[in-house]
Design an enzyme around this catalytic site. Structure first.
Site, PDB file in Angstrom:
ATOM      1  CG  ASP A 125      -0.192  -0.136   2.529  1.00 42.69           C
ATOM      2  OD1 ASP A 125       1.059  -0.084   2.517  1.00 42.69           O
ATOM      3  OD2 ASP A 125      -0.849  -0.295   3.572  1.00 42.69           O
ATOM      4  N   GLY A 126       2.157   1.115  -0.024  1.00 36.95           N
ATOM      5  CA  GLY A 126       3.024   2.288  -0.063  1.00 36.95           C
ATOM      6  C   GLY A 126       3.157   3.003   1.275  1.00 36.95           C
ATOM      7  NE  ARG A 183      17.506   0.919  -1.403  1.00 40.18           N
ATOM      8  CZ  ARG A 183      16.741   0.723  -0.337  1.00 40.18           C
ATOM      9  NH1 ARG A 183      16.706  -0.460   0.219  1.00 40.18           N
ATOM     10  NH2 ARG A 183      15.991   1.685   0.144  1.00 40.18           N
ATOM     11  CG  ASP A 252      16.407  -5.707  -1.064  1.00 46.56           C
ATOM     12  OD1 ASP A 252      16.746  -6.888  -0.960  1.00 46.56           O
ATOM     13  OD2 ASP A 252      15.412  -5.242  -0.491  1.00 46.56           O
TER      14      ASP A 252
HETATM   15  P1  AMP Z   1      11.712  -3.901   3.091  1.00 53.28           P
HETATM   16  O1  AMP Z   1      11.332  -5.210   3.707  1.00 53.28           O
HETATM   17  O2  AMP Z   1      11.137  -2.706   3.812  1.00 53.28           O
HETATM   18  O3  AMP Z   1      13.188  -3.774   2.896  1.00 53.28           O
HETATM   19  O4  AMP Z   1      11.026  -3.867   1.659  1.00 53.28           O
HETATM   20  C1  AMP Z   1      11.288  -4.794   0.622  1.00 53.28           C
HETATM   21  C2  AMP Z   1      10.602  -4.317  -0.634  1.00 53.28           C
HETATM   22  O5  AMP Z   1       9.183  -4.264  -0.459  1.00 53.28           O
HETATM   23  C3  AMP Z   1      11.006  -2.923  -1.072  1.00 53.28           C
HETATM   24  O6  AMP Z   1      10.952  -2.871  -2.477  1.00 53.28           O
HETATM   25  C4  AMP Z   1       9.926  -2.061  -0.461  1.00 53.28           C
HETATM   26  O7  AMP Z   1       9.767  -0.835  -1.110  1.00 53.28           O
HETATM   27  C5  AMP Z   1       8.687  -2.950  -0.631  1.00 53.28           C
HETATM   28  N1  AMP Z   1       7.676  -2.678   0.395  1.00 53.28           N
HETATM   29  C6  AMP Z   1       7.714  -2.984   1.708  1.00 53.28           C
HETATM   30  N2  AMP Z   1       6.593  -2.610   2.331  1.00 53.28           N
HETATM   31  C7  AMP Z   1       5.805  -2.030   1.397  1.00 53.28           C
HETATM   32  C8  AMP Z   1       4.513  -1.429   1.408  1.00 53.28           C
HETATM   33  N3  AMP Z   1       3.783  -1.337   2.518  1.00 53.28           N
HETATM   34  N4  AMP Z   1       4.035  -0.937   0.246  1.00 53.28           N
HETATM   35  C9  AMP Z   1       4.751  -1.012  -0.884  1.00 53.28           C
HETATM   36  N5  AMP Z   1       5.963  -1.581  -0.964  1.00 53.28           N
HETATM   37  C10 AMP Z   1       6.497  -2.077   0.154  1.00 53.28           C
HETATM   38 MG    MG Z   2      14.401  -2.698   2.015  1.00 53.72          MG
END
Ligand code: AMP
Ligand code: MG
Length: 486
Positions: A125-126, A183, A252
């Site tokens: 959901d961003g 990254r 990442d």
């Molecule tokens: P993270 O676990 O925060 O490192 O995120 C891993 C990937 O998932 C990255 O590409 C984030 O931008 C995406 N992501 C994580 N949570 C969300 C969310 N709530 N909405 C959209 N993308 C997400």
């Molecule tokens: Mg991340």
């Protein structure tokens, strides 16, 4: 001092163009309110702490207003998640607002996390919830206070916008600062999509903006990779020495600058446990505490693979081979300091290993042990600490060796205490302390999180009246389950 609205932007990454990032406007969150701000992070942008008094502050950091020279972009990257290659990740819920140049000429990326959907949001959901935004804020600023390389957090803004995770929560935004948000996964993306010209462009950008000393060398990209290996060896040594578990060491989430980056379900060890898994979603324990060293090495291997169009394979292999010895040297250096020792000795590795085994067998609070070890003479300290150990004979043998080292080095107890207290924090960011502060913040009371942050920003200093933050955690506080969902 420039005021908040007068920040100077120079958006170098945005100028790389649409192959590297996509223009996206932040989607504001409703009824923005400032939860917490970091005066020392604000100082990086030459901002006076009183700027937080203005209502514009929360509006800017909740997506309601934007500087005219900001250029919000979602960056594209890929990466290895739990060992599997994911061809398309990217900023799914964060935007690079732009790069601010401070009065010293330093560039700081302003990254707004939780800014709404982007082309990389996939099923998400961003958004970011208040809970995880506060956790990232506290960890960034605490690691910085400990002297551990990390991205920084300027502020968290809360809102009334509902967000669904395991339960209904509210959306928040975190303003993250770092000299670069590139990254390992950025390089992997251009390598695996076979865009090798773009890979080189990214490399040139990174050399020019962040590794200028490498650019002048005969093999600039080889020198760059060596820097990344060196910096990450030092970073991981800090994590291991200070009991920091990152929790999601996907490629990442690894910064080319060697800073702690992308906080998820992290934890600082309470009781020492080499096998500790802080991420409840990490079923196989891939990212358990003791695995962070080989995983960092593995991730550097993933980056090396992505650099093969730019650097001879043999050079990459040799440079990768430096990681473990560099890590080990940094780690032993840090552990010697934590033990108050000033001279290297060939028995150091065994001395440290043996101590950790004894701690592991006795559920010793990792951080408090070192603080208490410096509080009084070595002889008196080991006598007081002894009763917490199960293997008393083992501890006595260790203590005898340790005390012999301390007395052979000489010096006064006053000096020893000053030296040790300067590297062994009295106050630790414990999961349960963060959780208590988050629960209050979720009820609209930001007092506890602000107080916790203030205490943790001076972790080595005695702060009378705040002993509560230096205690061992209660039993319930050691077993909080933190998942990836944030
Ligand atoms: P993270 O676990 O925060 O490192 O995120 C891993 C990937 O998932 C990255 O590409 C984030 O931008 C995406 N992501 C994580 N949570 C969300 C969310 N709530 N909405 C959209 N993308 C997400
Ligand atoms: Mg991340």
């Amino acid at each position: 001092m420039p005021s908040l609205s007068e920040l100077v932007f120079d958006n170098r990454f945005a100028r790389l163009g649409d192959a590297f990032s996509t223009q996206v406007m932040p989607e504001p969150i409703a009824d923005p309110r400032l939860v917490i701000a970091s005066p020392s992070a604000m100082a990086l942008l030459d901002l006076d702490p009183s700027e937080t008094d203005s209502p514009v502050f929360a509006q800017l950091f909740a997506g309601h207003k934007l500087w005219s020279s900001a250029e919000p972009r979602a960056m594209v990257y890929s990466g290895h998640q739990f060992g599997q290659y994911n061809p398309r990740l990217g900023d799914g819920r964060g935007l690079l607002l732009g790069e601010v140049v401070n009065r010293r000429g330093e560039y700081w990326d302003l990254h707004l996390k939780g800014a709404g959907e982007t082309p990389y949001s996939r099923m998400g959901d961003g958004r970011a919830v208040l809970r995880s935004s506060i956790r990232e804020f506290l960890a960034s600023e605490y690691l910085h206070a400990l002297g551990i390389p990390t991205s920084r957090a300027l502020c968290v803004t809360g809102s009334s916008t509902p967000v669904w995770r395991e339960r209904q929560e509210t959306a928040a935004m975190l303003l993250r600062l770092a000299p670069s948000h590139v990254r390992f996964g950025h390089f992997e993306y251009f390598y695996y999509t076979q865009q090798h010209e773009r890979l080189r462009e990214l490399g040139e950008h990174v050399l020019a903006c962040h590794f200028p000393a490498c650019r002048d060398q005969a093999q600039a990209y080889a020198a760059f990779f060596r820097q990344v290996v060196e910096r990450n060896a030092e970073l991981i040594a800090y994590w291991q020495a200070y009991g920091f578990c990152h929790g999601v060491m996907n490629s990442d989430n690894m910064s080319i600058l060697g800073i702690t980056f992308d906080f998820g379900p992290y934890a600082f060890l309470d009781d020492f446990d080499a096998q500790h898994i802080c991420n409840h979603s990490d079923d196989s324990g891939r990212y358990r505490f003791s695995n962070q060293v080989p995983i960092a090495h593995w991730n550097l291997g993933a980056l090396a693979q992505a650099l093969t169009p730019l650097v001879p394979v043999e050079t990459l292999r040799e440079t990768l081979g430096l990681f473990l010895p560099l890590y080990q040297a940094h780690y032993l250096d840090l552990m010697r300091r934590r033990l108050g020792l000033t001279q290297a000795d060939e028995g150091d590795e065994a001395l440290v290993e043996r101590l950790l085994q004894l701690m592991q067998g006795s559920a010793i609070d990792y951080s408090r042990f070192f603080r208490r070890l410096g509080e009084t003479t070595a002889d008196n300290a080991v006598r007081a600490l002894r009763e917490d150990f199960v293997d008393l004979a083992g501890f006595d043998a260790w203590a005898a060796e340790y005390c012999a080292r301390v007395s052979a080095e000489g010096g006064s107890q006053a000096e020893r205490q000053t030296r040790m207290h300067a590297v062994n924090p009295k106050y630790l960011l414990r999961n349960y302390l963060a959780q208590e502060a988050i629960s209050a913040a979720e009820q609209g009371d930001y007092g506890p999180v602000r107080e916790l942050h203030a205490v943790l920003s001076r972790p080595f200093d005695e702060q009378p009246g705040f002993e509560r933050y230096a205690q061992r955690p209660p039993e319930w506080g050691k077993h909080l389950e933190i998942s990836c969902s944030s």
